[in-house]
Design a protein around this motif. Structure first.
Motif, PDB file in Angstrom:
ATOM      1  N   ALA A  51       0.821  -1.214   0.000  1.00  0.00           N
ATOM      2  CA  ALA A  51       0.000   0.000   0.000  1.00  0.00           C
ATOM      3  C   ALA A  51       0.860   1.272   0.000  1.00  0.00           C
ATOM      4  CB  ALA A  51      -0.922  -0.009   1.219  1.00  0.00           C
ATOM      5  N   PHE A  52       1.861   1.290   0.864  1.00  0.00           N
ATOM      6  CA  PHE A  52       2.714   2.475   0.999  1.00  0.00           C
ATOM      7  C   PHE A  52       3.464   2.729  -0.307  1.00  0.00           C
ATOM      8  CE2 PHE A  52       6.080   4.472   4.147  1.00  0.00           C
ATOM      9  CZ  PHE A  52       5.833   5.724   3.601  1.00  0.00           C
ATOM     10  N   SER A  53       3.941   1.659  -0.949  1.00  0.00           N
ATOM     11  CA  SER A  53       4.696   1.897  -2.174  1.00  0.00           C
ATOM     12  C   SER A  53       3.761   2.355  -3.296  1.00  0.00           C
ATOM     13  CB  SER A  53       5.548   0.689  -2.568  1.00  0.00           C
ATOM     14  OG  SER A  53       4.747  -0.388  -2.897  1.00  0.00           O
ATOM     15  N   SER A  54       2.505   1.971  -3.206  1.00  0.00           N
ATOM     16  CA  SER A  54       1.543   2.473  -4.192  1.00  0.00           C
ATOM     17  C   SER A  54       1.346   3.985  -3.992  1.00  0.00           C
ATOM     18  CB  SER A  54       0.227   1.711  -4.015  1.00  0.00           C
ATOM     19  OG  SER A  54      -0.796   2.339  -4.715  1.00  0.00           O
ATOM     20  N   ILE A  55       1.288   4.401  -2.741  1.00  0.00           N
ATOM     21  CA  ILE A  55       1.129   5.828  -2.441  1.00  0.00           C
ATOM     22  C   ILE A  55       2.364   6.620  -2.901  1.00  0.00           C
ATOM     23  CG2 ILE A  55       1.002   7.494  -0.520  1.00  0.00           C
ATOM     24  CD1 ILE A  55      -0.846   5.468   0.910  1.00  0.00           C
ATOM     25  N   SER A  56       3.541   6.071  -2.624  1.00  0.00           N
ATOM     26  CA  SER A  56       4.779   6.755  -3.034  1.00  0.00           C
ATOM     27  C   SER A  56       4.841   6.899  -4.553  1.00  0.00           C
ATOM     28  CB  SER A  56       6.017   5.992  -2.560  1.00  0.00           C
ATOM     29  OG  SER A  56       6.007   5.894  -1.160  1.00  0.00           O
ATOM     30  N   GLN A  57       4.327   5.862  -5.213  1.00  0.00           N
ATOM     31  CA  GLN A  57       4.294   5.893  -6.678  1.00  0.00           C
ATOM     32  C   GLN A  57       3.364   6.985  -7.194  1.00  0.00           C
ATOM     33  OE1 GLN A  57       2.998   2.406  -9.360  1.00  0.00           O
ATOM     34  NE2 GLN A  57       3.917   1.569  -7.541  1.00  0.00           N
ATOM     35  N   ASP A  58       2.167   7.044  -6.606  1.00  0.00           N
ATOM     36  CA  ASP A  58       1.229   8.110  -6.982  1.00  0.00           C
ATOM     37  C   ASP A  58       1.895   9.468  -6.770  1.00  0.00           C
ATOM     38  OD1 ASP A  58      -0.785   6.304  -7.476  1.00  0.00           O
ATOM     39  OD2 ASP A  58      -1.862   6.660  -5.605  1.00  0.00           O
ATOM     40  N   THR A  59       2.555   9.606  -5.623  1.00  0.00           N
ATOM     41  CA  THR A  59       3.152  10.886  -5.267  1.00  0.00           C
ATOM     42  C   THR A  59       4.245  11.271  -6.258  1.00  0.00           C
ATOM     43  OG1 THR A  59       2.641  10.331  -2.975  1.00  0.00           O
ATOM     44  CG2 THR A  59       4.148  12.163  -3.309  1.00  0.00           C
ATOM     45  N   MET A  60       5.048  10.285  -6.665  1.00  0.00           N
ATOM     46  CA  MET A  60       6.073  10.558  -7.683  1.00  0.00           C
ATOM     47  C   MET A  60       5.394  10.919  -9.012  1.00  0.00           C
ATOM     48  SD  MET A  60       9.257  10.955  -8.343  1.00  0.00           S
ATOM     49  CE  MET A  60      10.246  10.241  -7.018  1.00  0.00           C
ATOM     50  N   GLY A  61       4.272  10.285  -9.284  1.00  0.00           N
ATOM     51  CA  GLY A  61       3.510  10.606 -10.495  1.00  0.00           C
ATOM     52  C   GLY A  61       3.029  12.050 -10.462  1.00  0.00           C
ATOM     53  N   HIS A  62       2.600  12.509  -9.285  1.00  0.00           N
ATOM     54  CA  HIS A  62       2.154  13.902  -9.169  1.00  0.00           C
ATOM     55  C   HIS A  62       3.335  14.847  -9.379  1.00  0.00           C
ATOM     56  CE1 HIS A  62      -1.180  12.217  -6.319  1.00  0.00           C
ATOM     57  NE2 HIS A  62      -1.353  11.865  -7.581  1.00  0.00           N
ATOM     58  N   ALA A  63       4.479  14.505  -8.786  1.00  0.00           N
ATOM     59  CA  ALA A  63       5.683  15.342  -8.975  1.00  0.00           C
ATOM     60  C   ALA A  63       5.995  15.438 -10.466  1.00  0.00           C
ATOM     61  CB  ALA A  63       6.860  14.755  -8.199  1.00  0.00           C
ATOM     62  N   ALA A  64       5.951  14.290 -11.140  1.00  0.00           N
ATOM     63  CA  ALA A  64       6.274  14.272 -12.578  1.00  0.00           C
ATOM     64  C   ALA A  64       5.304  15.166 -13.355  1.00  0.00           C
ATOM     65  CB  ALA A  64       6.233  12.840 -13.102  1.00  0.00           C
ATOM     66  N   MET A  65       4.046  15.142 -12.940  1.00  0.00           N
ATOM     67  CA  MET A  65       3.027  15.977 -13.601  1.00  0.00           C
ATOM     68  C   MET A  65       3.346  17.464 -13.402  1.00  0.00           C
ATOM     69  SD  MET A  65      -1.060  15.576 -12.965  1.00  0.00           S
ATOM     70  CE  MET A  65      -1.102  13.962 -12.444  1.00  0.00           C
ATOM     71  N   PHE A  66       3.717  17.833 -12.189  1.00  0.00           N
ATOM     72  CA  PHE A  66       4.034  19.242 -11.910  1.00  0.00           C
ATOM     73  C   PHE A  66       5.328  19.664 -12.627  1.00  0.00           C
ATOM     74  CE2 PHE A  66       1.629  18.333  -7.773  1.00  0.00           C
ATOM     75  CZ  PHE A  66       0.448  18.896  -8.244  1.00  0.00           C
ATOM     76  N   TYR A  67       6.324  18.788 -12.663  1.00  0.00           N
ATOM     77  CA  TYR A  67       7.566  19.135 -13.393  1.00  0.00           C
ATOM     78  C   TYR A  67       7.265  19.296 -14.885  1.00  0.00           C
ATOM     79  CZ  TYR A  67      10.584  18.251  -9.298  1.00  0.00           C
ATOM     80  OH  TYR A  67      11.198  18.300  -8.069  1.00  0.00           O
ATOM     81  N   GLN A  68       6.339  18.481 -15.380  1.00  0.00           N
ATOM     82  CA  GLN A  68       5.958  18.607 -16.796  1.00  0.00           C
ATOM     83  C   GLN A  68       5.289  19.963 -17.052  1.00  0.00           C
ATOM     84  OE1 GLN A  68       6.711  16.520 -19.402  1.00  0.00           O
ATOM     85  NE2 GLN A  68       5.847  18.202 -20.635  1.00  0.00           N
ATOM     86  N   LEU A  69       4.447  20.403 -16.119  1.00  0.00           N
ATOM     87  CA  LEU A  69       3.812  21.725 -16.273  1.00  0.00           C
ATOM     88  C   LEU A  69       4.880  22.820 -16.277  1.00  0.00           C
ATOM     89  CD1 LEU A  69       0.597  21.445 -14.015  1.00  0.00           C
ATOM     90  CD2 LEU A  69       0.744  21.291 -16.503  1.00  0.00           C
ATOM     91  N   LEU A  70       5.922  22.623 -15.486  1.00  0.00           N
ATOM     92  CA  LEU A  70       7.037  23.583 -15.466  1.00  0.00           C
ATOM     93  C   LEU A  70       7.758  23.577 -16.811  1.00  0.00           C
ATOM     94  CD1 LEU A  70       8.321  22.892 -11.869  1.00  0.00           C
ATOM     95  CD2 LEU A  70       7.773  25.173 -12.751  1.00  0.00           C
ATOM     96  N   GLN A  71       7.964  22.378 -17.328  1.00  0.00           N
ATOM     97  CA  GLN A  71       8.629  22.270 -18.634  1.00  0.00           C
ATOM     98  C   GLN A  71       7.790  22.991 -19.701  1.00  0.00           C
ATOM     99  OE1 GLN A  71      10.164  18.335 -19.798  1.00  0.00           O
ATOM    100  NE2 GLN A  71       9.583  18.754 -21.907  1.00  0.00           N
ATOM    101  N   ASP A  72       6.484  22.783 -19.643  1.00  0.00           N
ATOM    102  CA  ASP A  72       5.601  23.456 -20.608  1.00  0.00           C
ATOM    103  C   ASP A  72       5.724  24.975 -20.509  1.00  0.00           C
ATOM    104  OD1 ASP A  72       4.779  20.914 -21.218  1.00  0.00           O
ATOM    105  OD2 ASP A  72       2.885  21.045 -20.106  1.00  0.00           O
ATOM    106  N   LEU A  73       5.974  25.460 -19.296  1.00  0.00           N
ATOM    107  CA  LEU A  73       6.102  26.914 -19.098  1.00  0.00           C
ATOM    108  C   LEU A  73       7.513  27.417 -19.427  1.00  0.00           C
ATOM    109  CD1 LEU A  73       4.068  27.383 -15.790  1.00  0.00           C
ATOM    110  CD2 LEU A  73       3.601  28.558 -17.950  1.00  0.00           C
ATOM    111  N   GLY A  74       8.345  26.523 -19.926  1.00  0.00           N
ATOM    112  CA  GLY A  74       9.687  26.927 -20.333  1.00  0.00           C
ATOM    113  C   GLY A  74      10.695  27.011 -19.195  1.00  0.00           C
ATOM    114  N   ALA A  75      10.379  26.377 -18.044  1.00  0.00           N
ATOM    115  CA  ALA A  75      11.291  26.450 -16.895  1.00  0.00           C
ATOM    116  C   ALA A  75      12.484  25.503 -17.067  1.00  0.00           C
ATOM    117  CB  ALA A  75      10.548  26.106 -15.614  1.00  0.00           C
ATOM    118  N   GLY A  76      12.441  24.604 -18.036  1.00  0.00           N
ATOM    119  CA  GLY A  76      13.538  23.652 -18.254  1.00  0.00           C
ATOM    120  C   GLY A  76      12.989  22.252 -18.431  1.00  0.00           C
ATOM    121  N   ASP A  77      13.867  21.326 -18.769  1.00  0.00           N
ATOM    122  CA  ASP A  77      13.481  19.935 -18.966  1.00  0.00           C
ATOM    123  C   ASP A  77      13.051  19.313 -17.627  1.00  0.00           C
ATOM    124  OD1 ASP A  77      13.744  17.287 -20.535  1.00  0.00           O
ATOM    125  OD2 ASP A  77      14.984  16.976 -18.744  1.00  0.00           O
TER     126      ASP A  77
END
Lengths: 272, 317
Positions: A51-77
């Motif tokens: 269960a915990f590793s599933s949560i950590s995975q979701d959380t990393m998925g959210h981080a990846a989503m936010f970093y992607q939004l940053l990339q879209d805004l031209g903040a970097g790769d």
């Protein structure tokens, strides 16, 4: 007023604020997911490990989503933003970077389950409140992302709340350990609500509610839970180890970042 | 004194005959069904070793979860290791049901692991030194696991066969995850190519050992005859190892990698791969928890067990 990606790219002041907020969100999830993955194979029982590793995975998925939004805004790769930025450039709350306990994840990990439960529960609730607020964010791509995150967060919150109330109600050693963990978490809890020096700008652009609104919502949501386990919630929370939103961090973050970027930094230009 | 056969014994024999008829006919045995003690004990040993190996197997890969070199790889390896823990849980549930009539529980499994009475798979005693190793585990160790587990998909014990169906489906994704890591390295810089070649060189012997000795003459004991008799599996260790070679050697070579065994070739006449035997005395040492990382990994489980004791106590109150 709603901003699309194109609108945001045209308005420098708004653009900077959106980037600032996204770094806070991305860095929070990135580092806490790391702390969660250090627990892999070490949780109190196998079901919890899953269960915990599933949560950590979701959380990393959210981080990846936010970093992607940053990339879209031209903040970097996105990968570069996650793996290369130094501790001083990170915007995560200090509470989330703190080590899980004594030892490292590779050797003699004497981790504290009470701290894991309290930190994750208090964070999941704070994140839920932020995500609710972000559903109404003026930045449209972020509001859309918030809807997706919200659905997964419901389960994270339920999971940690169950652990929290069960261990608080168990009495004895469990209660003592939980109360010490709460004290440690409260010492740095305010860092979760802080929006940093640029807070007023973020609120002015209607990107997210103000710190005070977020904090009050948290207290409001948590009070009945604390009451149900006979615990008095203090009036004020701390930021004892600094405000991560302004780049203030502890040594715990530096060593975590070295591990997170170890392979990537062998050759940042290579394709992995 | 008249020499009679007791009623109980007669029933036992009749039960056994009936049991063998059922499995010969391809019927599945369920938890509550009558089964010979040898069958039960063989299954408990096999399934608890399989389950605990999934759990111990999460540890070498876990070392690389935070270090995975991109967000996508981080997510991939997190999902993979979570699946392994999930397989462990699923299998331990199957083993627990079999152990119930003996008055044993999961607690016994964990204690037996820590005391060394319950072995875990030889590959998980090995060091995972580089990111290349993390890829290789997914690709070749999981690839080898798919071969041994597919061999038991039709196992006579229903609950195990059903668990394996689900596990195998997920293992296919793991092998693809591993292969994707390996492909990226094989098509990458010289350093990346060297990284994966080094992994193959170091892991080759452990991969050969994965399928177990060809017969009892190498290590003294072998359960393969018993498991075949009871239709838990169909192929021998050597047949499985050969299947692995047939599937993976062409793939390894097509990536421009070499095998650390110059004698390896397919003997057309014998219809078999000829290869250098691994050092089976080393294998015996490894599974006795004298492998390169045995003690450290067991220590991790021991710490988890003792550090979280207060949690388990609190839940049981």
């Amino acid at each position: 007023m709603t901003h699309t990606l194109v609108d945001a790219l045209k308005d420098e002041c708004y653009h900077n604020s959106a980037i600032e907020l996204l770094f806070q969100l991305a860095d929070d999830d990135f580092i806490l997911s790391y702390r969660g993955s250090e627990w892999l194979g070490l949780a109190p029982h196998i079901e919890e490990d899953v269960a915990f590793s599933s949560i950590s995975q979701d959380t990393m998925g959210h981080a990846a989503m936010f970093y992607q939004l940053l990339q879209d805004l031209g903040a970097g790769d996105a990968d570069e933003l996650a793996h290369v930025r130094s501790a001083g450039e990170r915007k995560n709350a200090v509470l989330l970077e703190k080590v899980n306990g004594l030892g490292t994840y590779l050797a003699e990990p004497h981790y504290d389950w009470a701290f894991a439960v309290v930190r994750n529960y208090f964070y999941a609730q704070a994140k839920k409140i932020k995500i609710e607020s972000l559903k109404n964010s003026s930045y449209q791509p972020l509001a859309e992302a918030a809807v997706k995150v919200s659905m997964e967060l419901y389960y994270h919150l339920l999971h940690w709340k169950t652990w929290f109330t069960q261990l608080m109600d168990a009495g004895g050693e469990a209660r003592t350990r939980m109360e010490s963990a709460i004290k440690i978490v409260l010492d740095d809890l305010d860092g979760l609500f802080s929006l940093g020096n640029s807070g007023p700008e973020l609120t002015k652009h209607s990107l997210i509610d103000s710190e005070d609104t977020l904090r009050a919502a948290w207290v409001n949501r948590m009070s009945p839970v604390f009451e149900s386990v006979n615990f008095n919630i203090p009036e004020k929370f701390g930021m004892k180890n600094g405000n991560g939103r302004n780049g203030e961090h502890t040594v715990d973050l530096k060593s975590a970042l070295d591990i997170l970027g170890e392979v990537y930094n062998l050759d940042p230009a290579a394709s992995w | 004194m008249v020499n009679t056969v007791s009623i109980g014994q007669l029933t036992e024999e009749a039960n056994y005959d009936r049991f063998m008829e059922r499995i010969e006919a391809g019927e599945k045995i369920e938890t509550e069904d009558w089964m010979p003690d040898e069958y039960r004990m063989t299954l408990i040993k096999l399934i608890s070793m399989h389950g605990i190996s999934e759990i111990m197997g999460a540890l070498p890969e876990k070392e690389w979860v935070p270090k995975a070199p991109s967000l996508r790889r981080k997510l991939g390896i997190m999902a993979k290791v979570q699946d392994e823990m999930g397989h462990g849980q699923l299998l331990l549930r199957v083993a627990e049901d079999l152990m119930k009539p003996l008055g044993k529980t999961r607690e016994n499994i964990i204690r037996d692991l820590l005391s060394g009475d319950l072995k875990f798979h030889n590959v998980f005693h090995m060091e995972a030194k580089t990111w290349g190793d993390a890829g290789l585990i997914g690709w070749l160790v999981d690839g080898a696991a798919i071969i041994t587990q597919t061999n038991m998909l039709d196992a006579s014990y229903g609950p195990y066969a059903r668990a394996l169906k689900r596990i195998c489906a997920e293992e296919v994704f793991h092998a693809q995850h591993g292969e994707a890591i390996i492909m990226a390295l094989a098509e990458g810089t010289d350093e990346q190519k060297a990284m994966i070649q080094d992994s193959i060189n170091r892991w080759w012997e452990a991969l050969l050992m994965f399928f177990g000795p060809g017969d009892a003459s190498t290590t003294g004991t072998s359960k393969q005859d018993t498991t075949i008799k009871y239709k838990i599996r169909t192929k021998t260790n050597e047949e499985l190892r050969q299947d692995f070679f047939t599937k993976y050697i062409p793939r390894v070579l097509s990536l421009g990698l070499t095998l650390p065994d110059e004698t390896m070739h397919f003997d057309q006449d014998a219809g078999m791969w000829q290869y250098l035997q691994p050092d089976w005395s080393k294998f015996k040492q490894i599974i006795k928890n004298n492998g390169p990382k045995s003690k450290e990994r067991l220590r991790l489980r021991e710490i988890s067990y003792t550090n979280n004791k207060w949690v388990i106590d609190a839940l049981q109150n």
